[in-house]
Motif scaffolding. Structure first.
Motif, PDB file in Angstrom:
ATOM      1  N   MET A 140       0.812  -1.213   0.000  1.00  7.08           N
ATOM      2  CA  MET A 140       0.000   0.000   0.000  1.00  7.08           C
ATOM      3  C   MET A 140       0.847   1.265   0.000  1.00  7.08           C
ATOM      4  SD  MET A 140      -1.449  -0.014   3.907  1.00  7.08           S
ATOM      5  CE  MET A 140      -2.248   1.566   3.676  1.00  7.08           C
ATOM      6  N   THR A 141       2.142   1.131   0.253  1.00 10.16           N
ATOM      7  CA  THR A 141       3.027   2.299   0.184  1.00 10.16           C
ATOM      8  C   THR A 141       3.508   2.559  -1.240  1.00 10.16           C
ATOM      9  OG1 THR A 141       4.985   0.939   0.650  1.00 10.16           O
ATOM     10  CG2 THR A 141       3.812   1.887   2.543  1.00 10.16           C
ATOM     11  N   MET A 142       3.251   1.627  -2.140  1.00 12.31           N
ATOM     12  CA  MET A 142       3.704   1.778  -3.524  1.00 12.31           C
ATOM     13  C   MET A 142       2.789   2.731  -4.284  1.00 12.31           C
ATOM     14  SD  MET A 142       4.513  -2.249  -4.302  1.00 12.31           S
ATOM     15  CE  MET A 142       4.742  -1.933  -6.044  1.00 12.31           C
ATOM     16  N   ASP A 143       3.379   3.471  -5.221  1.00  7.20           N
ATOM     17  CA  ASP A 143       2.599   4.404  -6.036  1.00  7.20           C
ATOM     18  C   ASP A 143       1.575   3.660  -6.889  1.00  7.20           C
ATOM     19  OD1 ASP A 143       3.948   6.562  -5.011  1.00  7.20           O
ATOM     20  OD2 ASP A 143       5.417   6.654  -6.644  1.00  7.20           O
ATOM     21  N   ALA A 144       1.942   2.465  -7.358  1.00  7.43           N
ATOM     22  CA  ALA A 144       1.027   1.689  -8.204  1.00  7.43           C
ATOM     23  C   ALA A 144      -0.258   1.368  -7.455  1.00  7.43           C
ATOM     24  CB  ALA A 144       1.708   0.402  -8.667  1.00  7.43           C
ATOM     25  N   TRP A 145      -0.148   1.059  -6.170  1.00  5.68           N
ATOM     26  CA  TRP A 145      -1.336   0.749  -5.365  1.00  5.68           C
ATOM     27  C   TRP A 145      -2.202   1.995  -5.203  1.00  5.68           C
ATOM     28  CZ3 TRP A 145      -3.600   2.147  -0.711  1.00  5.68           C
ATOM     29  CH2 TRP A 145      -4.549   1.260  -0.192  1.00  5.68           C
ATOM     30  N   ARG A 146      -1.575   3.126  -4.988  1.00  7.86           N
ATOM     31  CA  ARG A 146      -2.322   4.365  -4.771  1.00  7.86           C
ATOM     32  C   ARG A 146      -2.945   4.908  -6.053  1.00  7.86           C
ATOM     33  NH1 ARG A 146      -1.025   6.723   0.164  1.00  7.86           N
ATOM     34  NH2 ARG A 146       0.670   5.708   1.294  1.00  7.86           N
ATOM     35  N   MET A 147      -2.422   4.509  -7.207  1.00  9.04           N
ATOM     36  CA  MET A 147      -2.907   5.050  -8.472  1.00  9.04           C
ATOM     37  C   MET A 147      -4.207   4.403  -8.944  1.00  9.04           C
ATOM     38  SD  MET A 147      -1.094   7.558  -9.471  1.00  9.04           S
ATOM     39  CE  MET A 147      -1.553   7.686 -11.205  1.00  9.04           C
ATOM     40  N   LEU A 214     -18.637  -3.245   4.036  1.00  7.36           N
ATOM     41  CA  LEU A 214     -18.005  -3.096   2.724  1.00  7.36           C
ATOM     42  C   LEU A 214     -17.667  -1.629   2.505  1.00  7.36           C
ATOM     43  CD1 LEU A 214     -20.721  -5.181   2.415  1.00  7.36           C
ATOM     44  CD2 LEU A 214     -19.398  -5.754   0.376  1.00  7.36           C
ATOM     45  N   VAL A 215     -16.460  -1.373   2.022  1.00  9.66           N
ATOM     46  CA  VAL A 215     -15.970  -0.004   1.860  1.00  9.66           C
ATOM     47  C   VAL A 215     -15.356   0.140   0.471  1.00  9.66           C
ATOM     48  CG1 VAL A 215     -14.503   1.814   2.807  1.00  9.66           C
ATOM     49  CG2 VAL A 215     -15.440   0.057   4.332  1.00  9.66           C
ATOM     50  N   ALA A 216     -15.653   1.253  -0.183  1.00  9.85           N
ATOM     51  CA  ALA A 216     -15.033   1.574  -1.472  1.00  9.85           C
ATOM     52  C   ALA A 216     -14.394   2.951  -1.383  1.00  9.85           C
ATOM     53  CB  ALA A 216     -16.061   1.539  -2.596  1.00  9.85           C
ATOM     54  N   VAL A 217     -13.201   3.072  -1.919  1.00  9.63           N
ATOM     55  CA  VAL A 217     -12.518   4.360  -2.044  1.00  9.63           C
ATOM     56  C   VAL A 217     -12.354   4.601  -3.538  1.00  9.63           C
ATOM     57  CG1 VAL A 217     -10.482   5.711  -1.474  1.00  9.63           C
ATOM     58  CG2 VAL A 217     -11.303   3.971   0.127  1.00  9.63           C
ATOM     59  N   ALA A 218     -13.062   5.597  -4.067  1.00 10.22           N
ATOM     60  CA  ALA A 218     -13.133   5.760  -5.520  1.00 10.22           C
ATOM     61  C   ALA A 218     -12.879   7.201  -5.931  1.00 10.22           C
ATOM     62  CB  ALA A 218     -14.500   5.302  -6.028  1.00 10.22           C
ATOM     63  N   ARG A 219     -12.289   7.329  -7.103  1.00 11.97           N
ATOM     64  CA  ARG A 219     -12.102   8.636  -7.741  1.00 11.97           C
ATOM     65  C   ARG A 219     -12.635   8.506  -9.168  1.00 11.97           C
ATOM     66  NH1 ARG A 219      -7.478  10.523 -10.307  1.00 11.97           N
ATOM     67  NH2 ARG A 219      -6.373   8.701  -9.499  1.00 11.97           N
ATOM     68  N   THR A 220     -13.957   8.397  -9.273  1.00 14.74           N
ATOM     69  CA  THR A 220     -14.630   8.205 -10.553  1.00 14.74           C
ATOM     70  C   THR A 220     -15.804   9.173 -10.653  1.00 14.74           C
ATOM     71  OG1 THR A 220     -16.180   6.550  -9.684  1.00 14.74           O
ATOM     72  CG2 THR A 220     -14.048   5.745 -10.457  1.00 14.74           C
ATOM     73  N   ARG A 221     -16.508   9.117 -11.789  1.00 13.73           N
ATOM     74  CA  ARG A 221     -17.692   9.953 -11.986  1.00 13.73           C
ATOM     75  C   ARG A 221     -18.920   9.384 -11.285  1.00 13.73           C
ATOM     76  NH1 ARG A 221     -18.084  13.727 -16.157  1.00 13.73           N
ATOM     77  NH2 ARG A 221     -16.202  14.038 -17.396  1.00 13.73           N
ATOM     78  N   GLN A 222     -18.797   8.210 -10.716  1.00 15.18           N
ATOM     79  CA  GLN A 222     -19.949   7.570 -10.090  1.00 15.18           C
ATOM     80  C   GLN A 222     -20.406   8.331  -8.855  1.00 15.18           C
ATOM     81  OE1 GLN A 222     -17.720   3.726 -10.000  1.00 15.18           O
ATOM     82  NE2 GLN A 222     -19.734   2.854 -10.410  1.00 15.18           N
ATOM     83  N   SER A 223     -21.706   8.276  -8.624  1.00 15.35           N
ATOM     84  CA  SER A 223     -22.264   8.882  -7.421  1.00 15.35           C
ATOM     85  C   SER A 223     -22.077   7.939  -6.240  1.00 15.35           C
ATOM     86  CB  SER A 223     -23.754   9.167  -7.619  1.00 15.35           C
ATOM     87  OG  SER A 223     -24.472   7.947  -7.752  1.00 15.35           O
ATOM     88  N   GLU A 224     -22.293   8.479  -5.059  1.00 14.61           N
ATOM     89  CA  GLU A 224     -22.240   7.657  -3.846  1.00 14.61           C
ATOM     90  C   GLU A 224     -23.226   6.496  -3.939  1.00 14.61           C
ATOM     91  OE1 GLU A 224     -24.105   8.117   0.588  1.00 14.61           O
ATOM     92  OE2 GLU A 224     -23.147   9.883  -0.280  1.00 14.61           O
ATOM     93  N   GLN A 225     -24.399   6.759  -4.487  1.00 10.59           N
ATOM     94  CA  GLN A 225     -25.431   5.735  -4.605  1.00 10.59           C
ATOM     95  C   GLN A 225     -24.992   4.601  -5.530  1.00 10.59           C
ATOM     96  OE1 GLN A 225     -29.054   7.225  -6.311  1.00 10.59           O
ATOM     97  NE2 GLN A 225     -30.325   5.642  -5.378  1.00 10.59           N
TER      98      GLN A 225
END
Length: 550
Positions: A140-147, A214-225
């Motif tokens: 999780m410290t790798m840039d690839a994981w964070r990207m 269940l948890v999601a961490v997202a950086r997309t156009r999707q809404s929370e719903q």
């Protein structure tokens, strides 16, 4: 009277706009207006529905009622009996686990009492660690994981890691512990955490389905719903392997049980589901896409499935890839689109089903989350991408169900539709050029009453994978605006530097259209009128209008 109901009548979009018309039209029209009654839109089944009736996107995301279903003394006809014996549950899951990993997991041995009567891991645990460690690890410290644009985590209420989309669950255990601490802290204040909106467009979405979080961490156009909807799919995927009854029994016996040991080998099924949700609009629409097929051929296939039946059969499904060819169901038994998506995912996640006839336990969580069905899965021929799935309530009925497949193939040959199926499989998608609208690039149309949708193949300029994902992201954005819980929209016209898009949501259907950026709003509305006429004209090829029952 029936002829009057299904009589076609020409309608034009009034005044060149998408404004709702007055009243509800009950006739099947060539170009439906927003006032068209549900059940008369293009693609609506003329003789009943195949799926659970879901009027809207919100119906698909209704809270899980598995607990109530499991406690209910009444069972729907045709549902499998609840497995109350841990020995029986263990046997069922061992069969499925053998299909997935080649090694049987004995739940009774896994949960055997220790010296003081407490449940503890068995000596077999060490032998299974090799299965768990087979997953590719990312630090999780790798840039690839964070990207990665979206991370998905599943953990138990005790904070034990269950699943992570990327990286090792073991290495992420402290992170998951923090997530559970956030959930518990707010619950102590008699509140519940639903999401966190951070800088740079990040969303952290939480879904609590006891005994899992269940948890999601997202950086997309999707809404929370929409992200929460995807997390529910992951939850249902876990239930399809374990059942709600077994999952709760495990954690009632041992709250800090490591569920990864029971799910070992099934990670690729969950990974495949997340991959499908990132590329297939079926999950966004909460609907099923049909293989384009001449109505006469589809009717012959459905009739052959209907006649090749057995007493224990509940559903007979023929599919190609992630497209439905035909579905025959037991009378008064309805499948949910989510359950069918999970079946599609199970088949597409493993190539072993091509090697012969598989007989595997499967839970359909939206139909009945408390017990297993048994599914006979096989391909009709090695060179044909046609998979037959026969769902039975009797675990001992393999040979009877296998004979149903033989009788189905015989009837196909007798009816002479084998060649027509081969031709249809050569072109599983149609081109948007067939619609005949110059500026039209792509569209998605969903009939709400049938639970089916259609869309053409994604073509230029969306050739690269990144461009396809960008187009789906735009559809996700329009969908989230149309289904916003606080301010839903019926009509949206979106202009961008590369394309223009239009969304049109009514009580009967949903339509999302992508145009050339050189077009105008008036031209887009006129094109919608032509598109709806074309869908009406081709509906018997693009949809299943006459679903069959046993």
């Amino acid at each position: 009277m029936a002829a009057d109901v299904h009589k076609k009548k020409s309608w034009e979009v009034p005044n060149g706009s998408l404004a709702p018309g007055d009243g509800q039209h009950t006739e099947r029209s060539e170009s439906p207006t927003p006032g068209l009654a549900q059940g008369t839109e293009p693609g609506a089944g003329q003789e009943g529905a195949m799926f659970v009736h879901t009027r809207s996107y919100e119906d698909l995301t209704s809270p899980e009622d598995g607990a109530a279903a499991a406690r209910s003394p009444e069972r729907r006809r045709g549902e499998p009996a609840e497995q109350s014996s841990m020995e029986q549950i263990s046997k069922d899951f061992s069969e499925l686990s053998t299909q997935l990993t080649g090694m049987a997991l004995d739940l009774e041995e896994e949960m055997r009492p220790g010296k003081e009567g407490k449940l503890e891991p068995s000596p077999q645990t060490a032998r299974r660690d090799s299965v768990l460690s087979g997953k590719e690890e990312e630090d999780m410290t790798m840039d690839a994981w964070r990207m990665h644009r979206k991370h998905v985590f599943v953990l138990s209420e005790a904070g034990k890691p269950v699943y992570s989309r990327y990286g090792s669950e073991e290495a992420l255990s402290s992170t998951m512990g923090v997530m559970m601490a956030l959930v518990s802290f707010l619950e102590a204040e008699k509140n519940a955490i639903r999401s966190i909106h951070a800088a740079d467009g990040y969303k952290v979405v939480f879904v609590r389905r006891s005994p899992l979080v269940l948890v999601a961490v997202a950086r997309t156009r999707q809404s929370e719903q929409e992200i929460a909807h995807e997390l529910l799919y992951i939850y249902y995927q876990i239930l399809s392997l374990l059942t709600w009854t077994q999952l709760n029994h495990i954690f009632q016996q041992k709250q800090n049980y490591d569920l990864r040991r029971l799910l070992a080998g099934s990670e690729r099924i969950t990974d495949n589901l997340l991959d499908l949700m990132a590329h297939d609009p079926s999950f966004l629409m909460g609907a099923v896409r049909c293989l384009p097929l001449a109505a006469s051929v589809r009717d012959a296939v459905s009739s052959s499935l209907q006649q090749a039946k057995a007493k224990s059969l509940v559903f007979s499904i023929l599919l190609s890839g992630n497209q439905l060819v035909s579905l025959v169901r037991k009378k008064d038994q309805f499948l949910h689109p989510i359950d069918l998506h999970l079946l599609f995912n199970l088949i597409s996640s493993s190539s072993s089903f091509r090697e012969g006839e598989a007989w595997t336990p499967i839970c359909l969580p939206k139909f009945n989350s408390s017990g297993f069905f048994h599914a006979h899965i096989s391909y009709l021929e090695q060179e044909m991408d046609l998979c037959l799935l026969l769902v039975s309530t009797d675990r001992e009925d393999f040979f009877t169900v296998s004979d149903c497949k033989r009788r189905f193939q015989e009837r196909l040959r007798r009816r002479g539709v084998h060649h027509a199926l081969q031709e249809a499989l050569r072109t599983p998608f149609y081109s948007v050029a067939q619609v005949g609208i110059p500026d039209l690039r792509h569209f998605i149309y969903k009939s709400k009453s049938s639970g089916l949708f259609t869309s053409p193949e994604i073509e230029a300029p969306y050739v690269q994978e990144e461009e396809k994902e960008r187009l789906l992201g735009l559809y996700q954005y329009l969908h989230s605006r149309a289904h916003n819980s606080s301010r839903p929209l019926k009509n949206i016209y979106f202009t961008g530097p590369r394309e223009n898009l239009l969304a049109w949501v009514t009580n009967a259907f949903e339509l999302y259209v992508c145009y050339s950026p050189l077009g105008t709003k008036a031209g887009a509305i006129n094109a919608v009128n032509k598109l709806m006429k074309w869908i009406r004209k081709e509906e018997d090829r693009l949809f299943i209008l006459t679903p069959q029952t046993y």
